[in-house]
Write an enzyme that holds these catalytic residues in place. Structure first.
Site, mmCIF file in Angstrom:
data_model
loop_
_atom_site.group_PDB
_atom_site.id
_atom_site.type_symbol
_atom_site.label_atom_id
_atom_site.label_comp_id
_atom_site.label_asym_id
_atom_site.label_seq_id
_atom_site.Cartn_x
_atom_site.Cartn_y
_atom_site.Cartn_z
ATOM 1 N N ILE A 1 -7.629 1.726 0.719
ATOM 2 C CA ILE A 1 -7.501 0.064 -0.177
ATOM 3 C C ILE A 1 -7.101 -0.949 0.795
ATOM 4 O O ILE A 1 -6.671 -0.893 2.338
ATOM 5 C CB ILE A 1 -5.958 0.992 -0.230
ATOM 6 C CG1 ILE A 1 -6.193 1.850 -1.317
ATOM 7 C CG2 ILE A 1 -5.133 -0.232 -1.117
ATOM 8 C CD1 ILE A 1 -4.391 2.828 -1.281
ATOM 9 N N CYS A 2 -7.066 -2.345 0.560
ATOM 10 C CA CYS A 2 -7.091 -3.017 1.358
ATOM 11 C C CYS A 2 -5.963 -3.908 1.160
ATOM 12 O O CYS A 2 -5.512 -3.950 -0.044
ATOM 13 C CB CYS A 2 -8.076 -4.458 0.872
ATOM 14 S SG CYS A 2 -7.536 -5.531 2.107
ATOM 15 N N LEU A 3 -4.426 -2.925 1.655
ATOM 16 C CA LEU A 3 -3.061 -3.551 0.880
ATOM 17 C C LEU A 3 -2.548 -3.907 2.618
ATOM 18 O O LEU A 3 -2.351 -3.386 3.076
ATOM 19 C CB LEU A 3 -2.793 -2.658 0.520
ATOM 20 C CG LEU A 3 -1.137 -2.731 0.053
ATOM 21 C CD1 LEU A 3 -0.869 -3.965 -1.116
ATOM 22 C CD2 LEU A 3 -0.313 -0.997 -0.604
#
Ligand SMILES: [Zn+2]
Ligand SMILES: [Zn+2]
Ligand SMILES: [Zn+2]
Ligand SMILES: [Zn+2]
Ligand SMILES: [Zn+2]
Ligand SMILES: [Zn+2]
Ligand SMILES: [Zn+2]
Lengths: 157, 554
Positions: free
Chosen positions: A93-95
């Protein structure tokens, strides 16, 4: 380590207590086995008003040894997740809050799930890990977006 | 031929009578010996002497350096003297300075001082704002005039609700000693905590863990519970004195990396120097003319500002990058080239090279041979270095496969010579590491002054520069059209420099101080010759590039 023990107790209370803000979001949040608090699994409900509505979404959470100084490592697993900020193959996840730079030790796993819910509601096609979905979003084609997500959830590959 | 005859590297060959005949013959036949003679062309002697005086001036400049405040440091001389054509023709003189992150930080502190009367907030806070704006005063001032309050809140210098005093619980930022405190981060009972105006209180152990890694990132560090910023004094209080220095250093580092058009790290291992080029826009002119801006850091490392490789003239940056890429690709097949030991071609005894000189004498059978090609030395010493020229086999295999093999063979040859010169340069450099001892030995045993002894390190420097130029010239040769006349002239220039370099290198192996002093003139003479040959080869190489005779395929 006692921090994750405390969190564990708090989570149990929150999930049993109902009425909390988490009821609509969390189906399950628990250690994979009771003896190892470094490995967690979670199931969340797809938020309403999103193509994910009506689906249950699985996550795995790994707690690093220096937690909460370092953020937990969260992935969409075991099912593939069609989302522009999620690597379709690995579930990564890109968070920002999950990076060392933006993470705050004052946050906990419940914060993390809240942030992921928000990501499902407000995808960021400008920094995509899934270019196909990002392109559809950039074109503003909501129908195609919903269609594609549902196609994957219903067994497409 | 007539087309190129007027060019400077040729006129340089013709420059003094001593080499006139030889060079004339050079272009006609290929047989006459060109060798460095012991006669002294006196103007060269002078040119070397001027090196010494330049050394003096430079030392003086170095002393003054500390006093120069805002003024950019003077250009660290690259020891090219004022030879007009060494950098090509009408190139702009690009000024630069060699700095450390500390130098840059000191300058930033001065800017903070200048800003203080304008912003009238504590210097610590301005420092933090500068850090946030990537050390750009302009951007900071712009935002400040528009929305100072927002800026202070956004940078964690002011709390959102500070104005209405709500939640003001009289908390003073700092370390607290508590009877018993359960830290919300580690959930353990602790006695020492750090608290901020926001009321967030955590144990100092947790803060230490938290801050430790963040020091390397150079960003503003905030309270673990909200966005209120930790100032340098807070960091030092928690982590111990001067810890914030590390944070500032990281921040300056990221400043340098972000401004890589004007700032470059010295690429040498463990070197902490930064080169600051004042006007990077003129670099394009260099590229257009196939020249490179070579800079020298405070620790005396020279490198190309554009590509970061060592001084690589006569090659330009694109030849270097193509060559390096190819070398990486082929290196597995060519590893044998890198071996530092060789068997004597006659008696097979293992011989290790201990100096840069390629003239080998077998310790066992006394056979004299050339390290590069393994051939007998005698023809090398007296005539051109035939081993610098690739001789293609004349077999006329027409198939593609043969062509491919030929190309590879040609490359292998150039790669091999390139490498040998690299190894030689390294060995010479190693020898040079003891040069201080040698000069001291001269001073003590022969009684020469320090200045008088400088011909030794200077000649070594010239030798290294010659070798480096020679080395890169093989990359240029590889990419040059072999059928063109100028390529042949280039090869001749390589031979001349190669000879000159070997000659000087041999001289440098003399250990006895007294002999060294006796042959001082010879040092001058041979070093001067190497210098001129280096110059000529560079000019010639640049011409190959300018005329498109040397071309990398991509
Ligand atoms: Zn703690
Ligand atoms: Zn706070
Ligand atoms: Zn350096
Ligand atoms: Zn370069
Ligand atoms: Zn030699
Ligand atoms: Zn031998
Ligand atoms: Zn040879």
């Amino acid at each position: 380590m006692s921090r994750i023990v405390k969190e564990y107790k708090k989570i149990k209370k929150v999930l049993e207590g109902h009425g909390e803000a988490f009821e609509n979001l969390i189906v399950q949040l628990a250690p994979v086995n009771e003896y190892d608090l470094l490995s967690w699994k979670a199931t969340i409900r797809g938020p309403s008003d999103t193509p994910y509505n009506g689906f249950s979404i699985g996550l795995t959470i790994k707690i690093p040894s220096d937690y909460p100084i370092s953020p937990p490592m969260v992935k969409f697993e075991p099912y593939k997740m069609p989302h522009c900020n999620v690597n379709f193959q690995t579930g990564e996840i890109c968070l920002d809050i999950l990076t060392r730079q933006h993470w705050s030790p004052a946050w906990d796993l419940l914060h993390v799930l809240k942030a992921i819910e928000q990501l499902l509601q407000e995808p960021v096609p400008e920094s995509p890990l899934n270019v196909d979905i990002a392109n559809i979003l950039k074109e503003g084609d909501r129908t195609a977006y919903t269609g594609l997500v549902r196609y994957y959830f219903c067994g497409g590959t | 031929m007539s087309e190129v005859e007027s060019d400077s590297y040729l006129s340089l060959v013709y420059e003094d009578e001593l080499y006139d005949n030889e060079s004339m013959e050079l272009y006609e036949s290929q047989t006459t010996a060109v060798h460095c003679t012991d006669e002294i062309p006196c103007h060269k002697f002078e040119s070397l002497q001027s090196y010494e005086s330049e050394f003096d001036i430079e030392d003086l400049q170095f002393d003054e350096e500390d006093e120069s405040e805002d003024e950019p440091l003077r250009e660290q001389s690259t020891h090219t003297l004022d030879k007009p054509s060494l950098d090509g023709s009408n190139l702009p003189n690009l000024r630069y300075e060699s700095l450390t992150t500390d130098d840059i930080f000191q300058r930033m502190l001065q800017r903070v001082d200048h800003l203080q009367p304008v912003l009238s907030i504590p210097a610590e806070d301005i420092l933090l704002l500068m850090q946030r704006f990537d050390w750009s005063e302009e951007r900071l001032l712009e935002d400040w005039t528009e929305k100072a309050d927002e800026l202070l809140i956004g940078s964690g210098l002011k709390r959102v609700h500070e104005a209405d005093k709500e939640g003001e619980n009289g908390l003073v930022r700092g370390i607290k000693h508590r009877e018993s405190f359960t830290c919300p981060i580690c959930c353990e009972d602790k006695t020492e905590t750090f608290v901020m105006e926001c009321g967030h209180e955590y144990c100092t152990d947790c803060y230490k863990h938290y801050i430790k890694d963040l020091l390397n990132q150079g960003n503003i560090i905030t309270c673990m519970g909200c966005s209120l910023a930790l100032k340098n004094e807070d960091i030092d209080l928690i982590m111990g004195s001067a810890s914030s220095h590390k944070l500032m250093d990281s921040s300056i580092r990221s400043f340098v990396t972000k401004h890589n058009r004007n700032y470059k790290w010295c690429p040498y291992a463990d070197c902490k120097c930064i080169i600051h080029l004042f006007d990077a826009s003129s670099l394009e002119e260099y590229t257009r003319l196939h020249c490179s801006k070579f800079v020298t850091c405070k620790s005396n490392h020279s490198f190309c500002f554009t590509c970061g490789y060592e001084m690589h003239a006569p090659a330009d940056c694109s030849v270097v990058s193509a060559w390096v890429k190819k070398a990486k690709k082929e290196s597995e097949n060519l590893n044998w080239v890198l071996a530092h030991t060789k068997e004597c071609p006659k008696c097979s005894v293992n011989i290790e090279k201990n100096g840069g000189c390629n003239h080998m004498v077998c310790s066992s059978c006394k056979y004299e041979f050339c390290w590069i090609c393994g051939g007998e030395w005698a023809p090398h010493g007296n005539s051109y270095y035939q081993c610098t020229v690739y001789k293609s086999d004349d077999d006329k295999g027409k198939s593609d496969k043969d062509d491919l093999r030929k190309t590879l063979k040609r490359y292998t040859f150039y790669y091999r010579v390139f490498n040998e010169h690299e190894v030689s340069a390294k060995l010479d450099w190693k020898l040079g590491q003891n040069i201080g001892h040698k000069v001291r030995a001269l001073q003590e045993s022969v009684g020469v002054s320090w200045i008088e002894g400088q011909f030794l390190p200077e000649s070594l420097k010239i030798l290294n520069e010659g070798r480096t130029a020679l080395k890169w010239s093989f990359a240029v040769a590889f990419y040059s059209d072999p059928s063109h006349n100028l390529t042949k002239i280039f090869a001749d220039n390589q031979l001349l420099l190669s000879n000159a370099v070997e000659d000087l290198s041999q001289l440098r192996q003399i250990q006895d101080p007294e002999t060294i002093m006796q042959r001082k003139t010879e040092f001058y003479n041979k070093a001067g010759y190497v210098e001129n040959r280096t110059h000529a080869l560079m000019e010639c190489g640049r011409d190959l590039l300018r005329k498109g005779i040397c071309k990398t395929k991509d």
